[in-house]
Design an enzyme around this catalytic site. Structure first.
Site, PDB file in Angstrom:
ATOM      1  N   ASP A  68       0.817  -1.499  -0.291  1.00 49.79           N
ATOM      2  CA  ASP A  68      -0.107  -0.085   0.268  1.00 49.79           C
ATOM      3  C   ASP A  68       0.631   1.441  -0.157  1.00 49.79           C
ATOM      4  O   ASP A  68       2.309   1.259   0.314  1.00 49.79           O
ATOM      5  CB  ASP A  68      -0.637   0.343   0.820  1.00 49.79           C
ATOM      6  CG  ASP A  68      -0.315  -0.476   2.425  1.00 49.79           C
ATOM      7  OD1 ASP A  68       0.687  -0.351   2.462  1.00 49.79           O
ATOM      8  OD2 ASP A  68      -0.845  -1.586   3.391  1.00 49.79           O
ATOM      9  N   ASN A 137      -8.185  -2.203  13.392  1.00 46.42           N
ATOM     10  CA  ASN A 137     -10.013  -2.512  13.504  1.00 46.42           C
ATOM     11  C   ASN A 137      -9.938  -3.455  12.203  1.00 46.42           C
ATOM     12  O   ASN A 137     -11.294  -3.323  11.525  1.00 46.42           O
ATOM     13  CB  ASN A 137     -10.547  -0.649  11.925  1.00 46.42           C
ATOM     14  CG  ASN A 137      -9.784  -0.597  11.115  1.00 46.42           C
ATOM     15  OD1 ASN A 137      -8.910  -1.383  11.076  1.00 46.42           O
ATOM     16  ND2 ASN A 137     -10.277   0.773  10.222  1.00 46.42           N
ATOM     17  N   HIS A 139      -8.212  -4.434   9.702  1.00 49.27           N
ATOM     18  CA  HIS A 139      -7.681  -3.908   8.296  1.00 49.27           C
ATOM     19  C   HIS A 139      -6.635  -4.767   7.265  1.00 49.27           C
ATOM     20  O   HIS A 139      -6.138  -4.932   8.359  1.00 49.27           O
ATOM     21  CB  HIS A 139      -7.677  -2.070   7.676  1.00 49.27           C
ATOM     22  CG  HIS A 139      -6.188  -1.401   8.633  1.00 49.27           C
ATOM     23  ND1 HIS A 139      -5.970  -0.696   8.328  1.00 49.27           N
ATOM     24  CD2 HIS A 139      -5.533  -2.198   8.450  1.00 49.27           C
ATOM     25  CE1 HIS A 139      -4.718  -0.051   8.807  1.00 49.27           C
ATOM     26  NE2 HIS A 139      -3.776  -1.225   8.809  1.00 49.27           N
ATOM     27  N   GLU A 144      -9.941  -1.111   4.823  1.00 51.80           N
ATOM     28  CA  GLU A 144     -11.018  -0.813   5.443  1.00 51.80           C
ATOM     29  C   GLU A 144     -11.976  -1.465   5.665  1.00 51.80           C
ATOM     30  O   GLU A 144     -12.844  -1.731   4.559  1.00 51.80           O
ATOM     31  CB  GLU A 144     -11.100   0.320   5.453  1.00 51.80           C
ATOM     32  CG  GLU A 144      -9.337   1.471   5.482  1.00 51.80           C
ATOM     33  CD  GLU A 144      -8.650   1.929   7.323  1.00 51.80           C
ATOM     34  OE1 GLU A 144      -8.393   0.640   7.703  1.00 51.80           O
ATOM     35  OE2 GLU A 144      -7.986   2.873   6.907  1.00 51.80           O
TER      36      GLU A 144
HETATM   37  C1  F6R Z   1       0.595  -1.932   6.442  1.00 51.24           C
HETATM   38  C2  F6R Z   1      -0.392  -1.802   6.306  1.00 51.24           C
HETATM   39  C3  F6R Z   1      -1.416  -2.115   7.048  1.00 51.24           C
HETATM   40  C4  F6R Z   1      -0.431  -2.133   8.453  1.00 51.24           C
HETATM   41  C5  F6R Z   1      -0.746  -2.485   9.894  1.00 51.24           C
HETATM   42  C6  F6R Z   1      -0.470  -2.589  10.978  1.00 51.24           C
HETATM   43  O1  F6R Z   1       2.141  -1.769   5.156  1.00 51.24           O
HETATM   44  O2  F6R Z   1      -0.844  -2.330   5.165  1.00 51.24           O
HETATM   45  O3  F6R Z   1      -2.435  -2.946   6.915  1.00 51.24           O
HETATM   46  O4  F6R Z   1       0.154  -3.883   8.765  1.00 51.24           O
HETATM   47  O5  F6R Z   1      -1.950  -1.531  10.010  1.00 51.24           O
HETATM   48  O6  F6R Z   1       0.205  -2.135  11.305  1.00 51.24           O
HETATM   49  P1  F6R Z   1       1.555  -2.472  12.955  1.00 51.24           P
HETATM   50  O7  F6R Z   1       2.152  -3.226  12.141  1.00 51.24           O
HETATM   51  O8  F6R Z   1       1.840  -0.974  13.257  1.00 51.24           O
HETATM   52  O9  F6R Z   1       0.272  -2.359  13.964  1.00 51.24           O
END
Ligand code: F6R
Length: 240
Positions: A68, A137, A139, A144
């Site tokens: 992303d 959440n 995702h 989302e």
């Molecule tokens: C990052 C991404 C997000 C994270 C997720 C968890 O490229 O796509 O989906 O993997 O938000 O983030 P952390 O590891 O910071 O808790």
């Protein structure tokens, strides 16, 4: 959930080692595997460990896909997820950045950029491995809630939860409001998924992901139906 393999670890080094071993399994089985890799806090130690654990050059032929990217942010910006992917995974493994399939958040035509990404996944024969983190959440990438399991790669508005969670990634800089994300359809179609989860703040969303109803309101819950899912999780997060 017959396809689930759960790897429960202590927090810290034990977690990083187990995550690295999970990814290395694919690298060793297929050094040219097509892999999509998350950024975020969770996998950083794992990627560092992986680079140290693999023999030099062993990961350099991987076909890497960015997961992303924020819209309107150039790769040189400290917030760029392309920059983060490069520093944490691509460069340490010796992958040629020109061979990586990037998501261009600066493209004039974002829809065309997303279509080109999906076409590149198709040309690669689909993804062999998706290394994912779990959003607060539920995702995956920036799919989302609510996200349909057939969602294509697209621009998505960031939820309040994601804005809050990502605020610490580049302190002092505002979190962009929208991002391009690999679609749930290509992620869920990956032949293997490694989901990395750490920290007590994730335990409720882990429960909803693995034990709750399969619903677009918790996009990660679709992983319950995946035939080859490994969840590497530390004891802080595992209070299901
Ligand atoms: C990052 C991404 C997000 C994270 C997720 C968890 O490229 O796509 O989906 O993997 O938000 O983030 P952390 O590891 O910071 O808790």
């Amino acid at each position: 959930m017959s396809g689930l393999r759960l790897t429960l670890t202590d927090a810290g080094e034990d977690f990083d080692t187990a995550g690295a071993a999970a990814i290395a399994e694919t690298v060793v089985a297929d050094p040219k595997a097509a892999v999509v890799v998350a950024t975020g806090r969770t996998p950083m130690g794992t990627y560092g460990r992986l680079a140290r654990a693999l023999p030099a050059g062993a990961g350099s032929a991987l076909r890497v896909f960015q997961l992303d990217e924020y819209v309107g942010v150039p790769p040189s910006d400290p917030r760029s997820l392309a920059g983060w992917t490069r520093r944490s995974f691509v460069d340490p493994l010796g992958v040629d950045p020109r061979s990586v399939v990037w998501l261009d958040g600066l493209a004039d035509d974002l829809r065309a950029a997303c279509r080109a990404y999906d076409d590149a996944v198709t040309s690669a024969g689909g993804l062999d491995l998706a290394v994912l983190g779990l959003g607060p959440n539920g995702h995956l990438g920036f799919n989302e809630p609510p996200s349909d399991p057939m969602s294509r790669t697209r621009e998505a508005a960031l939820s309040k939860a994601s804005l809050a969670s990502n605020a610490g990634y580049a302190p002092g800089l505002p979190v962009p409001r929208s991002a391009l994300t690999a679609g749930l359809d290509v992620l869920l179609a990956a032949r293997r998924v490694v989901l990395l989860v750490s920290g007590a703040h994730k335990h409720e969303i882990v429960r909803r992901t693995l034990r709750g109803p399969v619903t677009a309101d918790v996009p990660a819950s679709f992983l319950q139906q995946h035939p080859n899912l490994q969840v590497v999780i530390d004891r802080d997060a595992w209070q299901v």
